[in-house]
Scaffold this motif. Structure first.
Motif: not given
Length: 159
Positions: A118-123
């Motif tokens: 989630y953190a990767m996709l959001r960034s």
């Protein structure tokens, strides 16, 4: 417009460490082709030093520069979405040092660790949103000389 997001600074420290555990250092000499439009997108980079020119081939001609990737910037996002093919080409404008990541390994980690994914996709989404806004602004700047003129009818040429 807000400042561009950087992948490493936008990830929480624990996720940044997880991503960096998959990194390897690489370098490209000035003028090196890093990838070609429509080629297999199996990796991505975070530029540490130097700059990279993104380009498109217009009507099969020589690559036309469309953007510059600078230190701290993410180079490549096509590794994240099928069909995993580059939308642009990339060339080292200056000598470049970068961290390189295997796209499949990062996708596997995203799938296995939901918070990391989630953190990767959001960034990455924030970075892409900023780049789309920047491109939109550039396109509007190109149209400014035509401000106040009506849009041409379908199939018509811009005056």
């Amino acid at each position: 417009m807000t400042a561009p997001q950087r992948l490493l600074t936008s990830l929480p420290p624990r996720h940044r460490a997880r991503l960096m555990s998959l990194a390897r250092e690489v370098s490209f000499p000035q003028g090196a082709r890093i990838f070609e439009e429509r080629g297999a997108a199996d990796r991505f980079w975070i530029v540490r030093s130097g700059s990279v020119t993104l380009d498109l081939r217009v009507r099969g001609e020589w690559p036309t520069p469309v953007s510059t990737i600078d230190p701290g910037d993410l180079l490549g996002w096509s590794w994240l979405f099928p069909p995993y093919a580059w939308d642009f080409g990339a060339e080292a404008f200056t000598p470049v040092r970068a961290w390189e990541f295997d796209g499949a390994a990062v996708r596997r980690r995203c799938d296995a660790e939901c918070e990391f994914g989630y953190a990767m996709l959001r960034s990455v989404a924030e970075i892409l949103a900023h780049r789309v806004q920047t491109a939109r602004t550039r396109l509007l700047d190109l149209c400014v000389p035509h401000a106040g003129q009506p849009w041409p009818a379908a199939g018509g040429a811009v005056p």
